[in-house]
Design an enzyme around this catalytic site. Structure first.
Site, PDB file in Angstrom:
ATOM      1  N   ASP A   1       0.524  -1.024  -0.118  1.00 42.76           N
ATOM      2  CA  ASP A   1       0.291   0.019   0.064  1.00 42.76           C
ATOM      3  C   ASP A   1       1.219   0.962   0.332  1.00 42.76           C
ATOM      4  O   ASP A   1       2.128   0.621  -0.181  1.00 42.76           O
ATOM      5  CB  ASP A   1      -1.197  -0.009   1.293  1.00 42.76           C
ATOM      6  CG  ASP A   1      -0.054   0.133   2.772  1.00 42.76           C
ATOM      7  OD1 ASP A   1       0.842   0.290   2.572  1.00 42.76           O
ATOM      8  OD2 ASP A   1      -1.218   0.226   3.084  1.00 42.76           O
ATOM      9  N   HIS A   2       0.402   2.926   0.679  1.00 42.09           N
ATOM     10  CA  HIS A   2       1.255   3.578   0.135  1.00 42.09           C
ATOM     11  C   HIS A   2       2.304   3.518   0.845  1.00 42.09           C
ATOM     12  O   HIS A   2       2.738   4.391   1.303  1.00 42.09           O
ATOM     13  CB  HIS A   2       0.316   4.774   0.787  1.00 42.09           C
ATOM     14  CG  HIS A   2      -0.567   4.917   1.925  1.00 42.09           C
ATOM     15  ND1 HIS A   2      -2.159   3.892   1.514  1.00 42.09           N
ATOM     16  CD2 HIS A   2      -0.966   4.833   2.745  1.00 42.09           C
ATOM     17  CE1 HIS A   2      -2.385   4.449   2.548  1.00 42.09           C
ATOM     18  NE2 HIS A   2      -1.972   5.039   3.674  1.00 42.09           N
TER      19      HIS A   2
ATOM     20  N   CYS B   1       3.232  -3.458   4.111  1.00 41.84           N
ATOM     21  CA  CYS B   1       1.874  -2.239   4.284  1.00 41.84           C
ATOM     22  C   CYS B   1       2.208  -1.665   5.829  1.00 41.84           C
ATOM     23  O   CYS B   1       4.351  -2.122   5.870  1.00 41.84           O
ATOM     24  CB  CYS B   1       0.731  -2.492   5.007  1.00 41.84           C
ATOM     25  SG  CYS B   1      -0.013  -3.524   5.863  1.00 41.84           S
TER      26      CYS B   1
ATOM     27  N   THR C   1       2.097  -2.349   8.998  1.00 41.37           N
ATOM     28  CA  THR C   1       2.792  -2.804   9.723  1.00 41.37           C
ATOM     29  C   THR C   1       2.227  -4.331   9.163  1.00 41.37           C
ATOM     30  O   THR C   1       2.596  -4.810   9.976  1.00 41.37           O
ATOM     31  CB  THR C   1       1.509  -3.499  10.358  1.00 41.37           C
ATOM     32  OG1 THR C   1       0.028  -3.458  10.440  1.00 41.37           O
ATOM     33  CG2 THR C   1       1.120  -2.263  12.104  1.00 41.37           C
ATOM     34  N   GLY C   2       2.154  -4.808   8.104  1.00 41.00           N
ATOM     35  CA  GLY C   2       2.009  -5.818   7.841  1.00 41.00           C
ATOM     36  C   GLY C   2       1.266  -6.471   8.474  1.00 41.00           C
ATOM     37  O   GLY C   2       0.689  -7.512   7.772  1.00 41.00           O
TER      38      GLY C   2
ATOM     39  N   HIS D   1       8.645 -24.349   7.509  1.00 43.91           N
ATOM     40  CA  HIS D   1       8.203 -25.354   8.391  1.00 43.91           C
ATOM     41  C   HIS D   1       6.284 -25.108   7.898  1.00 43.91           C
ATOM     42  O   HIS D   1       5.783 -26.033   7.407  1.00 43.91           O
ATOM     43  CB  HIS D   1       7.621 -24.504   9.595  1.00 43.91           C
ATOM     44  CG  HIS D   1       9.267 -25.460  10.425  1.00 43.91           C
ATOM     45  ND1 HIS D   1       8.619 -25.738  12.115  1.00 43.91           N
ATOM     46  CD2 HIS D   1       9.970 -25.781   9.826  1.00 43.91           C
ATOM     47  CE1 HIS D   1      10.319 -25.838  12.152  1.00 43.91           C
ATOM     48  NE2 HIS D   1      10.773 -26.909  11.135  1.00 43.91           N
TER      49      HIS D   1
ATOM     50  N   HIS E   1       5.117 -31.520   8.731  1.00 44.66           N
ATOM     51  CA  HIS E   1       5.193 -30.209   7.942  1.00 44.66           C
ATOM     52  C   HIS E   1       3.412 -30.497   7.263  1.00 44.66           C
ATOM     53  O   HIS E   1       3.014 -29.837   6.764  1.00 44.66           O
ATOM     54  CB  HIS E   1       6.012 -29.481   8.389  1.00 44.66           C
ATOM     55  CG  HIS E   1       6.956 -29.428   9.146  1.00 44.66           C
ATOM     56  ND1 HIS E   1       6.129 -28.916  10.473  1.00 44.66           N
ATOM     57  CD2 HIS E   1       8.201 -29.194   9.086  1.00 44.66           C
ATOM     58  CE1 HIS E   1       7.929 -28.667  11.839  1.00 44.66           C
ATOM     59  NE2 HIS E   1       8.859 -29.077  10.121  1.00 44.66           N
TER      60      HIS E   1
ATOM     61  N   ARG F   1       0.474 -30.633   8.738  1.00 50.20           N
ATOM     62  CA  ARG F   1       0.292 -29.681   9.180  1.00 50.20           C
ATOM     63  C   ARG F   1      -0.376 -28.598   8.068  1.00 50.20           C
ATOM     64  O   ARG F   1      -1.602 -27.985   8.780  1.00 50.20           O
ATOM     65  CB  ARG F   1       0.908 -29.226  10.127  1.00 50.20           C
ATOM     66  CG  ARG F   1       0.864 -30.089  11.271  1.00 50.20           C
ATOM     67  CD  ARG F   1       2.861 -30.173  12.198  1.00 50.20           C
ATOM     68  NE  ARG F   1       2.900 -30.968  12.942  1.00 50.20           N
ATOM     69  CZ  ARG F   1       4.304 -30.889  13.209  1.00 50.20           C
ATOM     70  NH1 ARG F   1       5.460 -30.619  13.174  1.00 50.20           N
ATOM     71  NH2 ARG F   1       3.933 -31.985  13.884  1.00 50.20           N
TER      72      ARG F   1
HETATM   73  C1  RB5 Z   1      -1.936   2.484   6.493  1.00 50.73           C
HETATM   74  O1  RB5 Z   1      -2.477   3.228   7.133  1.00 50.73           O
HETATM   75  C2  RB5 Z   1      -1.646   1.212   7.616  1.00 50.73           C
HETATM   76  O2  RB5 Z   1      -2.597   0.988   8.236  1.00 50.73           O
HETATM   77  C3  RB5 Z   1      -1.614   0.233   6.850  1.00 50.73           C
HETATM   78  O3  RB5 Z   1      -0.236   0.201   5.910  1.00 50.73           O
HETATM   79  C4  RB5 Z   1      -1.579  -1.240   7.051  1.00 50.73           C
HETATM   80  O4  RB5 Z   1      -0.417  -1.425   8.763  1.00 50.73           O
HETATM   81  C5  RB5 Z   1      -2.410  -1.891   8.114  1.00 50.73           C
HETATM   82  O5  RB5 Z   1      -2.345  -3.141   8.317  1.00 50.73           O
END
Ligand code: RB5
Length: 152
Positions: free
Chosen positions: A12-13, A71, A73-74, A104, A139, A142
């Site tokens: 994303d951005h 993103c 946080t991922g 795994h 694995h 699983r």
């Molecule tokens: C965008 O601000 C943020 O919410 C996105 O990049 C991500 O972290 C969402 O999980």
């Protein structure tokens, strides 16, 4: 169905700058034909599920074998990618989690938080993810049970 390794990337951005750096890194390492940049093309605000879907679908279709999603946080982008049947997207923060996601969990997609890991850690963990093979054996059953949950 491609035979040579192709890696699809999306973000994303919030993940755009890190995606750009990883696309450049992987093009240098693997060659242009091995890297599929599925966007976005700029840092303009976008919704991460759209790009999670693009990368997951490229893998399901056989246009790529492995993927990288980024993103802030991922978290959101990994949750979204895992909604596609058959996709295993792992949120990783270091080389160890990246290696284990392949060894795994047979994850096809590594997910990164651009606001969590720096560029060098991200580069190292993507390289580790691409280098590791699934161990199979105990694995495999699983992983099959993970996908049995999709139809439950
Ligand atoms: C965008 O601000 C943020 O919410 C996105 O990049 C991500 O972290 C969402 O999980």
């Amino acid at each position: 169905m491609s035979t040579a390794l192709v890696v699809a990337l999306g973000s994303d951005h919030a993940g755009f700058n890190l995606k750009h750096a990883l696309v450049e890194h992987l093009r240098t390492r693997l060659g242009d034909a091995a890297v599929l940049d599925l966007g976005p093309p700029s840092a303009a605000r976008v919704d991460y599920p759209d790009f999670a879907g693009k990368v997951a679908d490229a893998i399901t279709a056989g246009a790529a074998q492995l993927g990288v999603l980024i993103c802030g946080t991922g978290i959101g982008i990994s949750i979204a990618a895992n909604k596609r049947p058959g996709i295993r997207a792992a949120l990783c923060h270091d080389v160890t989690t990246a290696r284990m996601a392949r060894a795994h969990n047979d994850a096809q997609i590594v997910c990164l938080g651009a606001r969590v890991v720096g560029e060098q850690v991200a580069t190292d963990l993507v390289d580790a993810f691409l280098a590791e093979a699934f161990e199979g054996g105990r694995h495999a059953g699983r992983v099959a049970k993970i996908h049995a949950l999709e139809g439950a």
